[in-house]
Design a protein around this motif. Structure first.
Motif, mmCIF file in Angstrom:
data_model
loop_
_atom_site.group_PDB
_atom_site.id
_atom_site.type_symbol
_atom_site.label_atom_id
_atom_site.label_comp_id
_atom_site.label_asym_id
_atom_site.label_seq_id
_atom_site.Cartn_x
_atom_site.Cartn_y
_atom_site.Cartn_z
ATOM 1 N N MET A 1 0.858 -1.198 0.000
ATOM 2 C CA MET A 1 0.000 0.000 0.000
ATOM 3 C C MET A 1 0.892 1.246 0.000
ATOM 4 O O MET A 1 1.666 1.461 0.920
ATOM 5 N N ILE A 2 0.786 2.021 -1.071
ATOM 6 C CA ILE A 2 1.611 3.223 -1.171
ATOM 7 C C ILE A 2 0.846 4.405 -0.572
ATOM 8 O O ILE A 2 -0.299 4.658 -0.931
ATOM 9 N N ASN A 3 1.467 5.100 0.368
ATOM 10 C CA ASN A 3 0.789 6.234 1.014
ATOM 11 C C ASN A 3 1.390 7.590 0.667
ATOM 12 O O ASN A 3 0.767 8.611 0.882
ATOM 13 N N HIS A 4 2.606 7.576 0.173
ATOM 14 C CA HIS A 4 3.274 8.857 -0.092
ATOM 15 C C HIS A 4 3.797 8.876 -1.531
ATOM 16 O O HIS A 4 4.467 7.939 -1.957
ATOM 17 N N HIS A 5 3.480 9.949 -2.226
ATOM 18 C CA HIS A 5 3.762 10.036 -3.662
ATOM 19 C C HIS A 5 4.586 11.293 -3.962
ATOM 20 O O HIS A 5 4.574 12.244 -3.191
ATOM 21 N N PRO A 6 5.245 11.312 -5.132
ATOM 22 C CA PRO A 6 5.949 12.536 -5.538
ATOM 23 C C PRO A 6 4.962 13.696 -5.663
ATOM 24 O O PRO A 6 3.784 13.479 -5.934
ATOM 25 N N SER A 7 5.441 14.905 -5.469
ATOM 26 C CA SER A 7 4.565 16.070 -5.558
ATOM 27 C C SER A 7 4.154 16.338 -7.006
ATOM 28 O O SER A 7 4.817 15.893 -7.949
ATOM 29 N N ASP A 8 3.059 17.081 -7.169
ATOM 30 C CA ASP A 8 2.638 17.496 -8.510
ATOM 31 C C ASP A 8 3.740 18.304 -9.187
ATOM 32 O O ASP A 8 3.977 18.176 -10.384
ATOM 33 N N PHE A 9 4.393 19.134 -8.388
ATOM 34 C CA PHE A 9 5.470 19.971 -8.913
ATOM 35 C C PHE A 9 6.578 19.100 -9.525
ATOM 36 O O PHE A 9 7.042 19.348 -10.641
ATOM 37 N N SER A 10 6.972 18.040 -8.797
ATOM 38 C CA SER A 10 8.028 17.168 -9.315
ATOM 39 C C SER A 10 7.572 16.412 -10.558
ATOM 40 O O SER A 10 8.351 16.220 -11.493
ATOM 41 N N LEU A 11 6.305 15.987 -10.573
ATOM 42 C CA LEU A 11 5.814 15.277 -11.767
ATOM 43 C C LEU A 11 5.765 16.218 -12.966
ATOM 44 O O LEU A 11 6.069 15.823 -14.094
ATOM 45 N N ALA A 12 5.391 17.483 -12.730
ATOM 46 C CA ALA A 12 5.384 18.455 -13.829
ATOM 47 C C ALA A 12 6.813 18.668 -14.336
ATOM 48 O O ALA A 12 7.050 18.725 -15.550
ATOM 49 N N PRO B 1 17.005 13.050 -8.792
ATOM 50 C CA PRO B 1 15.581 12.985 -8.468
ATOM 51 C C PRO B 1 14.755 12.287 -9.555
ATOM 52 O O PRO B 1 13.806 11.566 -9.246
ATOM 53 N N ARG B 2 15.156 12.448 -10.820
ATOM 54 C CA ARG B 2 14.416 11.800 -11.912
ATOM 55 C C ARG B 2 14.457 10.282 -11.746
ATOM 56 O O ARG B 2 13.444 9.600 -11.915
ATOM 57 N N LEU B 3 15.631 9.746 -11.377
ATOM 58 C CA LEU B 3 15.738 8.299 -11.193
ATOM 59 C C LEU B 3 14.880 7.833 -10.013
ATOM 60 O O LEU B 3 14.208 6.805 -10.092
ATOM 61 N N VAL B 4 14.885 8.596 -8.916
ATOM 62 C CA VAL B 4 14.095 8.207 -7.749
ATOM 63 C C VAL B 4 12.607 8.223 -8.098
ATOM 64 O O VAL B 4 11.867 7.268 -7.816
ATOM 65 N N ALA C 1 7.738 15.685 -16.340
ATOM 66 C CA ALA C 1 7.083 15.719 -17.650
ATOM 67 C C ALA C 1 7.766 16.717 -18.569
ATOM 68 O O ALA C 1 7.933 16.474 -19.766
ATOM 69 N N GLY C 2 8.178 17.855 -18.006
ATOM 70 C CA GLY C 2 8.800 18.886 -18.823
ATOM 71 C C GLY C 2 10.274 18.627 -19.100
ATOM 72 O O GLY C 2 10.834 19.196 -20.029
ATOM 73 N N GLY C 3 10.895 17.784 -18.286
ATOM 74 C CA GLY C 3 12.302 17.455 -18.506
ATOM 75 C C GLY C 3 13.266 18.300 -17.697
ATOM 76 O O GLY C 3 14.467 18.276 -17.956
ATOM 77 N N ALA D 1 11.239 8.088 -11.110
ATOM 78 C CA ALA D 1 10.937 7.068 -12.128
ATOM 79 C C ALA D 1 10.829 5.689 -11.487
ATOM 80 O O ALA D 1 10.003 4.864 -11.901
ATOM 81 N N THR D 2 11.650 5.426 -10.469
ATOM 82 C CA THR D 2 11.564 4.141 -9.762
ATOM 83 C C THR D 2 10.228 4.040 -9.023
ATOM 84 O O THR D 2 9.579 2.994 -9.019
ATOM 85 N N HIS D 3 9.789 5.147 -8.433
ATOM 86 C CA HIS D 3 8.464 5.160 -7.808
ATOM 87 C C HIS D 3 7.379 4.861 -8.853
ATOM 88 O O HIS D 3 6.492 4.038 -8.631
ATOM 89 N N LEU D 4 7.475 5.521 -10.007
ATOM 90 C CA LEU D 4 6.455 5.367 -11.052
ATOM 91 C C LEU D 4 6.330 3.911 -11.511
ATOM 92 O O LEU D 4 5.228 3.453 -11.816
ATOM 93 N N SER D 5 7.463 3.200 -11.537
ATOM 94 C CA SER D 5 7.406 1.829 -12.053
ATOM 95 C C SER D 5 6.515 0.961 -11.168
ATOM 96 O O SER D 5 6.008 -0.056 -11.625
ATOM 97 N N GLY D 6 6.309 1.364 -9.920
ATOM 98 C CA GLY D 6 5.441 0.582 -9.042
ATOM 99 C C GLY D 6 4.146 1.279 -8.684
ATOM 100 O O GLY D 6 3.428 0.815 -7.799
ATOM 101 N N CYS D 7 3.845 2.396 -9.315
ATOM 102 C CA CYS D 7 2.679 3.191 -8.905
ATOM 103 C C CYS D 7 1.841 3.639 -10.113
ATOM 104 O O CYS D 7 2.100 4.702 -10.677
ATOM 105 N N PRO D 8 0.844 2.828 -10.495
ATOM 106 C CA PRO D 8 0.008 3.171 -11.658
ATOM 107 C C PRO D 8 -0.680 4.522 -11.494
ATOM 108 O O PRO D 8 -0.853 5.251 -12.470
ATOM 109 N N GLN D 9 -1.031 4.860 -10.267
ATOM 110 C CA GLN D 9 -1.706 6.135 -10.008
ATOM 111 C C GLN D 9 -0.822 7.319 -10.436
ATOM 112 O O GLN D 9 -1.282 8.251 -11.092
#
Lengths: 188, 210
Positions: free
Chosen positions: B1-12, B23-26, B15-17, B28-36
């Motif tokens: 059960m994942i309770n803590h996610h990257p911020s919207d700011f970090s995802l933006a 931080p991108r690797l960290v 997305a923008g590069g 991206a590793t979260h994303l590989s296990g988090c469909p949300q």
């Protein structure tokens, strides 16, 4: 003088023609639409005009090569091209640091080869929703989103453009981003 | 059960590069296990597509298209092989990176450094801390991004378990303590330098060198 903007379906047809028949005329239409826009975004992210044009070249050559990998169920053509250009931009920074490997941590959108009609409708619907949502952002939200995408030091630049003290810019950014995401993900 | 996610700011920024390589690797590793979060990223990437559509077209040089046509037949310089899996026990894309050997620093505290070919100066480490063990009290000169790979720890901000991604501002100083039921392994990227305090911190700082 400027041609009418192509529809999302036009772009998909052109890409399909590139993938299936190496159709250079279709590639020309994609180039005419995307290359100047990619260069524009790259200049906005701080690249020189020459670097921006080079990224737009590399992106369009990649579009030619990867056309068969495009999956309409995953994303619109513009979103797909955006992610390729974004990765080229990251790669440029990598080359500048003289390292050797490609962008390992963030691929283009993960592509599946077979699209179901339902999936395609979903991707189209999401694109349309995001497009509508973008139009409803406040000027402040739009600025926060744009600088998060394109600024190397977004907090400092958000503070400058919105005339905010650095001390408050983080909480304002957080607030704006939360609203932006709520808008982007709002059901129609 | 994942309770803590990257911020919207970090995802933006992802997305923008503009998110840094570590931080991108960290994230991206979260994303590989988090469909949300993958869905959230997709929304931001679609926003990038809209920005591309709405960009004021730049003036390209007159021969831009001819030059592109001339490059279509070139060998693909980016025809990179599929990333090799070097560490089958770790999630992608982390599992494709070269990771140095575990080094012991004090009892129950090990770390290993990652080599990011795309950014050799990036400060990214894996930490392995024994059950019940505190991590030295520390702050950072930039943001800290942590993905919990296994086990769990707690600090003044809460309890964090496998799959959680934690972003901390440079203002935050904290002292994580690994929960008593098992060791905890984390992937951590620092945008700036670590600031350790206390005698054990001063002992470890030169050894870690970040």
């Amino acid at each position: 003088m400027s041609a009418p903007a192509p529809s999302a379906d036009d772009m998909k047809q052109w890409l399909k023609a590139v993938a299936a028949e190496q159709d250079r005329a279709a590639f020309g239409r994609l180039f005419q639409y995307f290359a100047p826009r990619i260069a524009s975004l790259m200049e906005r992210s701080g690249l020189s005009a020459a670097e921006a044009e080079e990224i737009s070249q590399e992106t369009m050559v990649a579009v030619w090569r990867k056309a068969a990998l495009y999956d309409p169920a995953q994303a619109g053509v513009s979103t797909w091209v955006f992610t390729i250009a974004r990765n080229m931009r990251i790669d440029l920074a990598r080359k500048a640091s003289r390292a050797s490997a490609g962008v390992a941590a963030l691929g283009e959108l993960p592509m599946r080869l077979e699209a179901s009609v339902e999936d395609m409708a979903l991707a189209n619907e999401r694109d349309a929703r995001v497009r509508r949502a973008m139009a409803t952002l406040s000027p402040e939200q739009a600025t926060v989103l744009r600088l998060s995408f394109f600024a190397e030091k977004p907090h400092a630049e958000i503070a400058r453009e919105l005339s905010l003290p650095l001390g408050t810019v983080k909480s304002r950014t957080r607030l704006a981003m939360a609203k932006i995401r709520a808008i982007l993900e709002r059901e129609p | 059960m994942i309770n803590h996610h990257p911020s919207d700011f970090s995802l933006a920024r992802l997305a923008g590069g503009t998110l840094g390589a570590g931080p991108r690797l960290v994230v991206a590793t979260h994303l590989s296990g988090c469909p949300q979060c993958r869905r959230r990223l997709t929304s931001f990437e679609a926003a990038g597509g809209v920005m591309l559509d709405e960009a004021e077209p730049a003036r390209l040089s007159a021969e831009a298209f001819q030059r592109a046509l001339g490059r279509l037949g070139d060998a693909d310089p980016r025809a990179e092989p599929q990333p090799r899996v070097l560490h089958p026990d770790l999630p992608p894309p982390l599992n494709a990176y070269e990771i140095g050997p575990w080094r012991q620093v004090g009892r129950g505290f090990q770390w290993r450094r990652l080599r990011l070919p795309e950014s050799p100066g990036a400060n990214v480490i894996m930490l392995r801390v024994a059950a019940g063990q505190p991590v030295p009290h520390h702050g950072h000169s930039g943001a800290e991004y942590t993905q919990v790979l296994s086990g769990s720890y707690s600090d003044a901000l809460g309890r964090f378990g496998a799959g959680d991604c934690i972003e901390l501002d440079e203002e935050v100083r904290h002292q994580p303590v690994v929960d008593p039921d098992g060791e905890c392994v984390c992937l951590t990227a620092l945008e700036g330098k670590l600031r350790l305090s206390g005698w054990i911190g001063r002992l470890i700082q030169p050894l870690i060198g970040i």
